[in-house]
Design an enzyme around this catalytic site. Structure first.
Site, PDB file in Angstrom:
ATOM      1  N   ASP A  95      -3.242  10.248   9.659  1.00 35.94           N
ATOM      2  CA  ASP A  95      -2.340  10.044   8.527  1.00 35.94           C
ATOM      3  C   ASP A  95      -3.090   9.685   7.251  1.00 35.94           C
ATOM      4  O   ASP A  95      -2.794  10.219   6.182  1.00 35.94           O
ATOM      5  CB  ASP A  95      -1.326   8.934   8.852  1.00 35.94           C
ATOM      6  CG  ASP A  95      -0.465   9.278  10.052  1.00 35.94           C
ATOM      7  OD1 ASP A  95      -0.080  10.448  10.182  1.00 35.94           O
ATOM      8  OD2 ASP A  95      -0.216   8.385  10.883  1.00 35.94           O
ATOM      9  N   ASP A 103     -16.592   7.279 -13.978  1.00 34.73           N
ATOM     10  CA  ASP A 103     -15.745   8.303 -13.371  1.00 34.73           C
ATOM     11  C   ASP A 103     -16.363   9.696 -13.573  1.00 34.73           C
ATOM     12  O   ASP A 103     -16.626  10.108 -14.698  1.00 34.73           O
ATOM     13  CB  ASP A 103     -14.362   8.205 -14.044  1.00 34.73           C
ATOM     14  CG  ASP A 103     -13.384   9.267 -13.588  1.00 34.73           C
ATOM     15  OD1 ASP A 103     -13.676   9.980 -12.614  1.00 34.73           O
ATOM     16  OD2 ASP A 103     -12.315   9.372 -14.219  1.00 34.73           O
ATOM     17  N   HIS A 149      -8.490  12.403 -16.159  1.00 34.75           N
ATOM     18  CA  HIS A 149      -9.916  12.080 -16.077  1.00 34.75           C
ATOM     19  C   HIS A 149     -10.683  12.713 -17.233  1.00 34.75           C
ATOM     20  O   HIS A 149     -10.405  13.840 -17.643  1.00 34.75           O
ATOM     21  CB  HIS A 149     -10.499  12.563 -14.744  1.00 34.75           C
ATOM     22  CG  HIS A 149      -9.845  11.952 -13.550  1.00 34.75           C
ATOM     23  ND1 HIS A 149     -10.287  10.770 -12.983  1.00 34.75           N
ATOM     24  CD2 HIS A 149      -8.767  12.334 -12.815  1.00 34.75           C
ATOM     25  CE1 HIS A 149      -9.511  10.465 -11.949  1.00 34.75           C
ATOM     26  NE2 HIS A 149      -8.585  11.399 -11.830  1.00 34.75           N
ATOM     27  N   HIS A 209       0.511  20.379 -16.542  1.00 34.48           N
ATOM     28  CA  HIS A 209      -0.249  19.196 -16.130  1.00 34.48           C
ATOM     29  C   HIS A 209      -1.472  19.049 -17.009  1.00 34.48           C
ATOM     30  O   HIS A 209      -2.093  20.041 -17.403  1.00 34.48           O
ATOM     31  CB  HIS A 209      -0.680  19.335 -14.669  1.00 34.48           C
ATOM     32  CG  HIS A 209      -1.513  18.191 -14.168  1.00 34.48           C
ATOM     33  ND1 HIS A 209      -1.006  16.925 -14.000  1.00 34.48           N
ATOM     34  CD2 HIS A 209      -2.829  18.120 -13.821  1.00 34.48           C
ATOM     35  CE1 HIS A 209      -1.967  16.119 -13.557  1.00 34.48           C
ATOM     36  NE2 HIS A 209      -3.085  16.826 -13.446  1.00 34.48           N
ATOM     37  N   HIS A 267      -3.322   3.800  -8.656  1.00 38.10           N
ATOM     38  CA  HIS A 267      -3.260   5.027  -7.880  1.00 38.10           C
ATOM     39  C   HIS A 267      -3.693   4.791  -6.436  1.00 38.10           C
ATOM     40  O   HIS A 267      -4.493   3.899  -6.149  1.00 38.10           O
ATOM     41  CB  HIS A 267      -4.137   6.111  -8.519  1.00 38.10           C
ATOM     42  CG  HIS A 267      -3.490   6.796  -9.685  1.00 38.10           C
ATOM     43  ND1 HIS A 267      -4.200   7.424 -10.674  1.00 38.10           N
ATOM     44  CD2 HIS A 267      -2.178   6.951 -10.017  1.00 38.10           C
ATOM     45  CE1 HIS A 267      -3.367   7.934 -11.563  1.00 38.10           C
ATOM     46  NE2 HIS A 267      -2.143   7.653 -11.189  1.00 38.10           N
ATOM     47  N   HIS A 272      -5.229   6.569 -18.850  1.00 33.31           N
ATOM     48  CA  HIS A 272      -5.257   7.339 -17.614  1.00 33.31           C
ATOM     49  C   HIS A 272      -3.844   7.882 -17.428  1.00 33.31           C
ATOM     50  O   HIS A 272      -3.000   7.756 -18.319  1.00 33.31           O
ATOM     51  CB  HIS A 272      -5.708   6.432 -16.453  1.00 33.31           C
ATOM     52  CG  HIS A 272      -6.004   7.158 -15.172  1.00 33.31           C
ATOM     53  ND1 HIS A 272      -6.648   8.373 -15.131  1.00 33.31           N
ATOM     54  CD2 HIS A 272      -5.734   6.837 -13.875  1.00 33.31           C
ATOM     55  CE1 HIS A 272      -6.766   8.755 -13.874  1.00 33.31           C
ATOM     56  NE2 HIS A 272      -6.224   7.855 -13.095  1.00 33.31           N
ATOM     57  N   HIS A 310      -6.594   0.199 -11.426  1.00 35.75           N
ATOM     58  CA  HIS A 310      -5.280   0.801 -11.723  1.00 35.75           C
ATOM     59  C   HIS A 310      -4.552   1.086 -10.408  1.00 35.75           C
ATOM     60  O   HIS A 310      -5.104   0.845  -9.332  1.00 35.75           O
ATOM     61  CB  HIS A 310      -5.429   2.080 -12.564  1.00 35.75           C
ATOM     62  CG  HIS A 310      -6.138   3.200 -11.866  1.00 35.75           C
ATOM     63  ND1 HIS A 310      -7.497   3.217 -11.677  1.00 35.75           N
ATOM     64  CD2 HIS A 310      -5.665   4.345 -11.310  1.00 35.75           C
ATOM     65  CE1 HIS A 310      -7.832   4.325 -11.038  1.00 35.75           C
ATOM     66  NE2 HIS A 310      -6.741   5.020 -10.797  1.00 35.75           N
ATOM     67  N   GLY A 313      -4.008  15.123  13.248  1.00 41.97           N
ATOM     68  CA  GLY A 313      -3.128  14.009  13.592  1.00 41.97           C
ATOM     69  C   GLY A 313      -3.352  12.752  12.784  1.00 41.97           C
ATOM     70  O   GLY A 313      -2.612  11.777  12.938  1.00 41.97           O
ATOM     71  N   SER A 338      -5.062  16.542 -17.000  1.00 39.80           N
ATOM     72  CA  SER A 338      -5.793  15.628 -16.133  1.00 39.80           C
ATOM     73  C   SER A 338      -5.855  14.231 -16.741  1.00 39.80           C
ATOM     74  O   SER A 338      -5.849  14.064 -17.965  1.00 39.80           O
ATOM     75  CB  SER A 338      -7.206  16.166 -15.905  1.00 39.80           C
ATOM     76  OG  SER A 338      -7.978  15.234 -15.161  1.00 39.80           O
ATOM     77  N   ASP A 372      -3.895   6.322  12.229  1.00 37.95           N
ATOM     78  CA  ASP A 372      -3.041   7.264  12.954  1.00 37.95           C
ATOM     79  C   ASP A 372      -1.831   6.500  13.465  1.00 37.95           C
ATOM     80  O   ASP A 372      -1.926   5.721  14.415  1.00 37.95           O
ATOM     81  CB  ASP A 372      -3.826   7.885  14.116  1.00 37.95           C
ATOM     82  CG  ASP A 372      -3.029   8.965  14.843  1.00 37.95           C
ATOM     83  OD1 ASP A 372      -1.891   9.247  14.419  1.00 37.95           O
ATOM     84  OD2 ASP A 372      -3.540   9.526  15.829  1.00 37.95           O
TER      85      ASP A 372
END
Length: 555
Positions: free
Chosen positions: A51, A197, A368, A364, A76, A142, A74, A49, A366, A443
């Site tokens: 989010d 990273d 990274h 795709h 994201h 990135h 950045h 339940g 990456s 939630d």
């Protein structure tokens, strides 16, 4: 004569270690705190339940007068997603590049915080200063534009935070290559500590360039002359969206966009000039029926199989405007985040059932850095101390081993846990205690009101169901006046288990008779007795342990 203790620099991760997402790091010296990134994580399967998951900012609330601002690397979600929730508690400025702050502002509008948002736009190559800190922003590559690393000048030495990065010599934005010369310059000055990273620290070699996908997408479009093309990717992957638009333009197709987050990001990126949209190519998703399949490209959210995403709704025939049909070519241009593999697989299966062709190979790359790229940055920066960040423990360990292979001493490498404090002077670094840290669950509209106990109860209910026993007793005599009524939810279907339900009622009768004979009137004792007797009986009969809720009403 009183000796004053010299302050030490503190690095305190509040998220992003031993997990994917929820990135947040505190840099503290004397009476000033910088917060690097402010991300969220998506819930794991056992967080029923929930989010979103955001960092616990108890430490920041306890030191709010010291905080100079949030510094974003950045745009994201795992780096900016928690900003609205933090700004509801802390009135502090947010520093970031234009696109990053544009995406943050979108989020703040949803939370009615955009009017009070203190934003300070920064650029790669520029710097900002505070009493104890100077921060220089260094351009990186990135999977989203306007990504930067941070060079933080402190009283004890230089700290470098890589942000999320890769080394891409042919980025989508052409001449905006990672500024390796600046990293080399900083390295020559002497770097005290390097936070880097670790997402792809296990992957050997080099990452492919973003532009390497241009040819892949072009070939898919050539092979799909009669097909409608549907492409799913991360909404924040601005570069990838631009590549889709370029391919659509080249092959004379219209572009429709589905998914609220995708529309928001596209709107912001176009407004700020980070997306080049050819004239008359973009159409509203409600207009797609006016065009033939070979004239359409639909860009959508849902590459991670999120249940409420646009692609999932299409796959389950729940999307209002788009119905998957035989012949559709669906491109998944993203790698599943660890933990999302099952949901992605479920969506792919549903797409195949509807006759679509799903393309996942070579779609795709990456964002990274892989091992050889990490080695290059380490070699340029030459840090005294190293702290791997951004990844699960295995990623942090792999990055630690990589640093050792480059000659670093293991005592100068610190694999941290969330909440641990690393104290640094110009000559030494050591772990020095912990601060409150962890997960806060979002939630619905509730933030932090669902904790481990509620999650445990939800798991219990999901696994074994619920039995509610309702009894009415005389307040004076303790004699049962009505009931017991037994309600089952998620345990057994009452109409098919009448014998079991009759036995349950008989046990409740026995417990109440015993309590009456013992002249017991305490609710707590009666409820506990009912729960224990029923728990023992139901386990013997079914080998299940439903949650048992006795309700006693006195009249």
């Amino acid at each position: 004569m009183l000796l004053t203790k010299t302050p030490r620099l503190k690095i305190i991760p509040l998220g992003g270690l031993e997990e994917i997402g929820k990135n947040m790091t505190v840099i503290e010296y004397d009476d000033e705190i910088l917060v690097i990134d402010c991300g969220l994580a998506f819930p794991e399967d056992d967080m029923l339940g929930i989010d979103l998951v955001i960092p616990d900012i108890t430490y920041l609330n306890n030191n709010k007068e010291k905080i100079k601002g949030i510094i974003l690397t950045h745009g994201h979600e795992d780096h900016i997603g928690a900003v609205p929730y933090v700004l509801k508690e802390l009135d502090i400025p947010v520093y970031g590049t234009r696109l990053t702050l544009g995406l943050v502002e979108n989020k703040l509008k949803e939370h009615d915080l955009d009017k009070t948002f203190k934003k300070i736009v920064v650029e790669a190559g520029k710097s900002i200063s505070f009493k104890n800190f100077k921060i220089e922003f260094v351009r990186t590559n990135h999977s989203i534009a306007d990504s930067v690393a941070l060079v933080i000048y402190t009283p004890v030495g230089i700290i470098v935070h890589s942000g999320d990065f890769k080394i891409d010599y042919t980025p989508i934005e052409g001449n905006k290559v990672i500024d390796l010369a600046k990293f080399a310059e900083i390295g020559s000055k002497g770097v005290l500590a390097f936070m880097c990273d670790s997402t792809n620290a296990e992957r050997r070699g080099y990452n492919l360039s973003e532009t390497s996908l241009d040819k892949v997408f072009d070939e898919i479009f050539v092979q799909s002359k009669t097909n409608r093309i549907i492409i799913a990717t991360f909404a924040s992957n601005v570069y990838r969206i631009q590549q889709f638009i370029n391919a659509a333009s080249k092959h004379k197709r219209k572009v429709a966009v589905s998914g609220r987050s995708m529309l928001n990001v596209l709107s912001t990126a176009m407004e700020l000039g980070y997306i080049n949209m050819p004239e008359n190519i973009l159409i509203d998703v409600n207009e797609i029926n006016r065009f033939s399949d070979n004239q359409l490209v639909i860009i959508t959210t849902g590459s991670q199989g999120e249940p409420m995403s646009a692609l999932s709704r299409m796959a389950n025939s729940e999307h209002r405007q788009i119905e998957i049909k035989a012949g559709d070519k669906v491109i998944l241009s993203a790698t599943p985040i660890p933990g999302n593999e099952k949901t992605v697989s479920k969506v792919v299966n549903e797409l195949y059932k509807k006759g679509a062709e799903v393309v996942t190979d070579d779609t795709h790359v990456s964002g990274h850095a892989c091992q050889e790229e990490l080695k290059l940055l380490h070699t340029l920066i030459k840090p005294k101390f190293f702290i791997p960040v951004h990844g699960e423990y295995r990623h942090l360990k792999a990055h630690s081993d990589l640093a050792k292979s480059l000659g670093m001493n293991s005592k100068d490498i610190f694999i941290m846990s969330i909440g641990e404090v690393l104290e640094l002077t110009a000559t030494e670094a050591k772990k020095a205690g912990i601060v409150p840290a962890g997960k806060v669950f979002v939630d619905g509209l509730g933030v932090g009101d669902v904790g481990n106990i509620v999650i445990r109860d939800r798991k219990h209910l999901s696994q074994d169901g619920l039995i509610v026993a309702v009894v009415t007793i005389d307040k004076k005599t303790g004699i049962m006046l009505a009931g017991p009524d037994v309600i089952s939810r998620g345990f057994v279907y009452v109409r098919e288990s009448e014998t079991l339900m009759d036995d349950v009622k008989a046990i409740i009768h026995e417990v109440l008779d015993e309590c009456q004979n013992m002249n017991v009137r305490e609710w707590f004792y009666i409820k506990t007795s009912i729960k224990e007797k029923l728990k023992e009986f139901l386990w013997k009969q079914t080998k299940r342990s439903p949650m048992i809720l006795p309700i006693i009403m006195e009249v």
